[in-house]
Design a protein around this motif. Structure first.
Motif, PDB file in Angstrom:
ATOM      1  N   SER A  83       0.832  -1.212   0.000  1.00 51.34           N
ATOM      2  CA  SER A  83       0.000   0.000   0.000  1.00 51.34           C
ATOM      3  C   SER A  83       0.863   1.257   0.000  1.00 51.34           C
ATOM      4  CB  SER A  83      -0.942  -0.007   1.205  1.00 51.34           C
ATOM      5  OG  SER A  83      -0.242   0.277   2.407  1.00 51.34           O
ATOM      6  N   GLN A  84       1.999   1.208   0.690  1.00 55.43           N
ATOM      7  CA  GLN A  84       2.880   2.378   0.727  1.00 55.43           C
ATOM      8  C   GLN A  84       3.588   2.583  -0.608  1.00 55.43           C
ATOM      9  OE1 GLN A  84       2.589   4.377   3.613  1.00 55.43           O
ATOM     10  NE2 GLN A  84       0.973   2.845   3.521  1.00 55.43           N
ATOM     11  N   LEU A  85       3.954   1.503  -1.263  1.00 52.22           N
ATOM     12  CA  LEU A  85       4.550   1.627  -2.590  1.00 52.22           C
ATOM     13  C   LEU A  85       3.552   2.205  -3.581  1.00 52.22           C
ATOM     14  CD1 LEU A  85       6.596  -1.701  -2.799  1.00 52.22           C
ATOM     15  CD2 LEU A  85       7.468   0.626  -2.419  1.00 52.22           C
ATOM     16  N   LEU A  86       2.282   1.841  -3.441  1.00 51.72           N
ATOM     17  CA  LEU A  86       1.251   2.432  -4.297  1.00 51.72           C
ATOM     18  C   LEU A  86       1.149   3.935  -4.049  1.00 51.72           C
ATOM     19  CD1 LEU A  86      -1.138   2.187  -6.264  1.00 51.72           C
ATOM     20  CD2 LEU A  86      -2.590   1.689  -4.286  1.00 51.72           C
ATOM     21  N   LEU A  87       1.145   4.355  -2.780  1.00 48.62           N
ATOM     22  CA  LEU A  87       1.052   5.776  -2.454  1.00 48.62           C
ATOM     23  C   LEU A  87       2.264   6.559  -2.945  1.00 48.62           C
ATOM     24  CD1 LEU A  87      -0.397   5.557   1.166  1.00 48.62           C
ATOM     25  CD2 LEU A  87      -1.570   6.436  -0.851  1.00 48.62           C
ATOM     26  N   ALA A  88       3.403   5.868  -3.118  1.00 47.77           N
ATOM     27  CA  ALA A  88       4.609   6.539  -3.591  1.00 47.77           C
ATOM     28  C   ALA A  88       4.554   6.889  -5.076  1.00 47.77           C
ATOM     29  CB  ALA A  88       5.835   5.655  -3.318  1.00 47.77           C
ATOM     30  N   THR A  89       3.564   6.359  -5.810  1.00 46.86           N
ATOM     31  CA  THR A  89       3.512   6.600  -7.252  1.00 46.86           C
ATOM     32  C   THR A  89       3.008   8.003  -7.572  1.00 46.86           C
ATOM     33  OG1 THR A  89       1.281   5.626  -7.383  1.00 46.86           O
ATOM     34  CG2 THR A  89       3.183   4.152  -7.740  1.00 46.86           C
ATOM     35  N   THR A  90       1.882   8.399  -6.992  1.00 45.65           N
ATOM     36  CA  THR A  90       1.285   9.710  -7.280  1.00 45.65           C
ATOM     37  C   THR A  90       0.248  10.021  -6.209  1.00 45.65           C
ATOM     38  OG1 THR A  90       0.030  11.020  -8.885  1.00 45.65           O
ATOM     39  CG2 THR A  90      -0.464   8.671  -8.773  1.00 45.65           C
ATOM     40  N   VAL A 149       8.248   5.327   0.323  1.00 44.04           N
ATOM     41  CA  VAL A 149       9.164   4.217   0.041  1.00 44.04           C
ATOM     42  C   VAL A 149       9.835   3.752   1.332  1.00 44.04           C
ATOM     43  CG1 VAL A 149      11.316   3.575  -1.104  1.00 44.04           C
ATOM     44  CG2 VAL A 149       9.564   4.838  -2.368  1.00 44.04           C
ATOM     45  N   LEU A 150      10.258   4.684   2.181  1.00 47.06           N
ATOM     46  CA  LEU A 150      10.872   4.313   3.462  1.00 47.06           C
ATOM     47  C   LEU A 150       9.878   3.584   4.365  1.00 47.06           C
ATOM     48  CD1 LEU A 150      13.009   7.490   4.297  1.00 47.06           C
ATOM     49  CD2 LEU A 150      13.843   5.197   3.675  1.00 47.06           C
ATOM     50  N   LEU A 151       8.623   4.028   4.366  1.00 41.01           N
ATOM     51  CA  LEU A 151       7.604   3.337   5.159  1.00 41.01           C
ATOM     52  C   LEU A 151       7.398   1.901   4.658  1.00 41.01           C
ATOM     53  CD1 LEU A 151       4.974   6.200   5.555  1.00 41.01           C
ATOM     54  CD2 LEU A 151       6.402   5.226   7.361  1.00 41.01           C
ATOM     55  N   ALA A 152       7.409   1.714   3.332  1.00 36.88           N
ATOM     56  CA  ALA A 152       7.274   0.367   2.771  1.00 36.88           C
ATOM     57  C   ALA A 152       8.435  -0.520   3.205  1.00 36.88           C
ATOM     58  CB  ALA A 152       7.201   0.442   1.245  1.00 36.88           C
ATOM     59  N   LEU A 153       9.647   0.012   3.167  1.00 35.90           N
ATOM     60  CA  LEU A 153      10.818  -0.766   3.590  1.00 35.90           C
ATOM     61  C   LEU A 153      10.739  -1.118   5.073  1.00 35.90           C
ATOM     62  CD1 LEU A 153      13.654   1.148   1.680  1.00 35.90           C
ATOM     63  CD2 LEU A 153      12.678  -1.106   1.120  1.00 35.90           C
ATOM     64  N   ALA A 154      10.219  -0.205   5.877  1.00 41.18           N
ATOM     65  CA  ALA A 154      10.078  -0.490   7.311  1.00 41.18           C
ATOM     66  C   ALA A 154       9.082  -1.620   7.537  1.00 41.18           C
ATOM     67  CB  ALA A 154       9.639   0.772   8.048  1.00 41.18           C
ATOM     68  N   TYR A 155       7.962  -1.609   6.819  1.00 39.92           N
ATOM     69  CA  TYR A 155       6.996  -2.711   6.937  1.00 39.92           C
ATOM     70  C   TYR A 155       7.637  -4.045   6.533  1.00 39.92           C
ATOM     71  CZ  TYR A 155       2.660  -0.158   7.936  1.00 39.92           C
ATOM     72  OH  TYR A 155       1.653   0.569   8.548  1.00 39.92           O
ATOM     73  N   LEU A 156       8.426  -4.029   5.471  1.00 38.90           N
ATOM     74  CA  LEU A 156       9.096  -5.259   5.036  1.00 38.90           C
ATOM     75  C   LEU A 156      10.069  -5.760   6.100  1.00 38.90           C
ATOM     76  CD1 LEU A 156       9.840  -4.379   1.294  1.00 38.90           C
ATOM     77  CD2 LEU A 156       8.153  -6.027   2.153  1.00 38.90           C
ATOM     78  N   ALA A 157      10.772  -4.847   6.763  1.00 42.35           N
ATOM     79  CA  ALA A 157      11.724  -5.252   7.804  1.00 42.35           C
ATOM     80  C   ALA A 157      11.002  -5.908   8.981  1.00 42.35           C
ATOM     81  CB  ALA A 157      12.523  -4.031   8.281  1.00 42.35           C
ATOM     82  N   VAL A 158       9.861  -5.336   9.399  1.00 44.32           N
ATOM     83  CA  VAL A 158       9.095  -5.931  10.501  1.00 44.32           C
ATOM     84  C   VAL A 158       8.564  -7.304  10.101  1.00 44.32           C
ATOM     85  CG1 VAL A 158       7.080  -5.641  11.995  1.00 44.32           C
ATOM     86  CG2 VAL A 158       8.478  -3.661  11.419  1.00 44.32           C
ATOM     87  N   ALA A 159       8.098  -7.441   8.854  1.00 44.92           N
ATOM     88  CA  ALA A 159       7.609  -8.733   8.374  1.00 44.92           C
ATOM     89  C   ALA A 159       8.714  -9.779   8.395  1.00 44.92           C
ATOM     90  CB  ALA A 159       7.039  -8.581   6.961  1.00 44.92           C
ATOM     91  N   ALA A 160       9.921  -9.392   7.979  1.00 41.79           N
ATOM     92  CA  ALA A 160      11.044 -10.332   7.971  1.00 41.79           C
ATOM     93  C   ALA A 160      11.395 -10.788   9.382  1.00 41.79           C
ATOM     94  CB  ALA A 160      12.261  -9.686   7.303  1.00 41.79           C
ATOM     95  N   LEU A 161      11.405  -9.852  10.320  1.00 33.21           N
ATOM     96  CA  LEU A 161      11.708 -10.219  11.709  1.00 33.21           C
ATOM     97  C   LEU A 161      10.660 -11.182  12.262  1.00 33.21           C
ATOM     98  CD1 LEU A 161      12.887  -6.795  13.190  1.00 33.21           C
ATOM     99  CD2 LEU A 161      14.276  -8.855  12.872  1.00 33.21           C
ATOM    100  N   MET A 162       9.384 -10.896  11.967  1.00 31.41           N
ATOM    101  CA  MET A 162       8.315 -11.760  12.467  1.00 31.41           C
ATOM    102  C   MET A 162       8.407 -13.153  11.858  1.00 31.41           C
ATOM    103  SD  MET A 162       5.736 -11.797  14.525  1.00 31.41           S
ATOM    104  CE  MET A 162       4.165 -12.597  14.866  1.00 31.41           C
ATOM    105  N   TRP A 163       8.741 -13.245  10.576  1.00 34.15           N
ATOM    106  CA  TRP A 163       8.778 -14.538   9.890  1.00 34.15           C
ATOM    107  C   TRP A 163       9.979 -15.382  10.321  1.00 34.15           C
ATOM    108  CZ3 TRP A 163       5.608 -17.601   7.543  1.00 34.15           C
ATOM    109  CH2 TRP A 163       6.106 -18.661   6.761  1.00 34.15           C
ATOM    110  N   PHE A 164      11.128 -14.752  10.412  1.00 33.59           N
ATOM    111  CA  PHE A 164      12.343 -15.517  10.676  1.00 33.59           C
ATOM    112  C   PHE A 164      12.667 -15.654  12.164  1.00 33.59           C
ATOM    113  CE2 PHE A 164      13.119 -13.919   6.310  1.00 33.59           C
ATOM    114  CZ  PHE A 164      13.277 -15.150   5.675  1.00 33.59           C
TER     115      PHE A 164
END
Length: 444
Positions: A330-337, A411-426
């Motif tokens: 959703s954050q990557l979508l908001l980064a478009t326009t 874009v930074l918010l999207a990367l932060a969400y991905l980092a939290v997801a990675a921590l939760m998964w691994f």
């Protein structure tokens, strides 16, 4: 259709439980009043012409509005483990009736200039603090009227449909304002209606049994001693949650999610007011923001259909990871326009992700926390939940531009969400650890 059919069957099973029906009615009516109340307060704090439409101004008002929630949270846990939760729901809603009615009276008689504005804000912050207390009581009491596999469905239905009631109530409050000419009654209409709805919610709570919502082993002793032991109780509850692993990790993930969501929320206010509306047209800005909130609500409503079914296949932890990935998208979508369509679709996706993740976290905390600690657990939940939003306001004051949109920020918010997801998964635990912690001295 399969997900909808299974959810409908579970809902029918839940509605056969008289305790659930009564508690659910209290939540729906109470949160409908919340929506009306929030529209009135948002119009005052964020969209009145006198208020600054800068990132710092909006973030400052947002932090002031949320700070009392964080202060109330610790005391809520102690009292929810001490007092009958049914009485908390009844008395709390009646207190909100008085506070909201007083706010409306001040607005109708004295307006919002000078001391009148200060009184309205203080009363509003007090009412919001009571609201957090009530939401914690509703969550802590739910396992007392539902158990077994239906608890997951109850956790998806009650907060999600409660959020829907907030949006419905907010819509009614917004329409009431549109139907009146500018003036004192226009400003107070949503609050007058909210006070009546809070009174109805308080009366509905009396239909529940006095001891039906627990706690099972109420804390005894002098209240003064209990208040003095708040810090020890919070530490004790935090130690228990950490030792159990799954509920502690769930709360930390939810706090991170809430922090990131808070930044997006403030950006949405600014985009609605300063980018999607003509300069100075605060009514159009409020209407834009109402659409954003409505789309967030649509996303949250979709969570009730898919979470009970799909999370059974992924497990609550796996489902949280999936929703964090959706939030990143959703954050990557908001980064478009920053077009209205993109903003509304992004709001819907983030609403789906946020509500679905919260359902799973609520289920983990309720399922893996003993009833004797449950009140303190949800009070600690509130502390993290609201402290994360206050922290988001501080960040937003510096990171969000005055028009609300920045490609780099999203874009930074999207990367932060991905980092939290990675921590939760691994690194996240899938099963609670066995612990045998003694009760705190206050709970003996």
């Amino acid at each position: 259709m399969g997900a909808l059919s299974e959810t409908w069957q579970d809902l029918r099973a839940l509605l056969r439980l008289s305790g659930f029906r009564r508690l659910f009615a209290v939540r729906l009516v109470s949160q409908a009043g919340d929506g009306m109340f929030q529209v009135g307060l948002a119009s005052l704090l964020f969209f009145s012409p006198e208020r600054a439409g800068t990132a710092a101004g909006v973030a400052g008002a947002f932090a002031i509005m949320l700070a009392p929630f964080t202060l109330v949270g610790p005391f809520a846990g102690v009292l929810l483990d001490r007092w009958r939760r049914r009485q908390v729901l009844a008395v709390g809603n009646l207190v909100r009736l008085v506070l909201t009615g007083a706010m409306a009276a001040v607005m109708l008689t004295g307006g919002l200039s000078g001391a009148g504005e200060a009184v309205v804000i203080v009363l509003g912050l007090t009412a919001l603090s009571v609201n957090r207390f009530l939401l914690a009581a509703l969550s802590a009491g739910l396992p007392r009227v539902v158990d077994g596999p239906l608890l997951l469905t109850a956790n998806s239905l009650t907060p999600t449909l409660g959020a829907g009631a907030v949006f419905l109530g907010g819509g009614v409050g917004f329409l009431l304002g549109l139907g009146l000419a500018p003036g004192r009654m226009h400003d107070a209409a949503a609050l007058v209606c909210a006070s009546v709805v809070f009174g109805v919610a308080g009366l509905l709570a009396l239909r529940l049994g006095r001891d039906q919502l627990g706690p099972e082993h109420p804390v005894r002793g002098r209240l003064g001693a209990e208040i003095a032991a708040v810090a020890r109780g919070l530490v004790d509850g935090a130690r228990y949650l950490v030792a159990r692993r799954t509920p502690g990790q769930g709360l930390l993930v939810m706090a991170a999610h809430r922090f990131l969501y808070g930044v997006v929320f403030i950006a949405a206010i600014l985009i609605s007011r300063n980018l999607l509306a003509e300069p100075g047209d605060t009514s159009a800005g409020l209407a834009n923001f109402a659409l954003v909130i409505a789309m967030t609500g649509v996303g949250g409503a979709c969570a009730v259909l898919i979470t009970p079914v799909l999370s059974r296949r992924t497990g609550p932890q796996g489902w949280i990871v999936c929703m964090l990935l959706l939030a990143a998208a959703s954050q990557l979508l908001l980064a478009t326009t920053p077009s209205r369509t993109v903003v509304l679709v992004g709001a819907g996706l983030l609403g789906l992700a946020a509500q679905s993740a919260k359902i799973a976290v609520d289920t983990i905390v309720q399922r893996d926390t003993h009833d004797d600690y449950r009140g303190r657990a949800f009070a600690f939940y509130d502390v993290l939940y609201n402290a994360a939003f206050v922290g988001a306001a501080v960040l937003a004051a510096f990171a969000v531009p005055d028009d609300g949109w920045s490609r780099g920020l999203f874009v930074l918010l999207a990367l932060a969400y991905l980092a939290v997801a990675a921590l939760m998964w691994f690194r996240g635990a899938r099963h609670p650890a066995e612990v045998d912690l003694p009760r705190s001295p206050a709970a003996r």
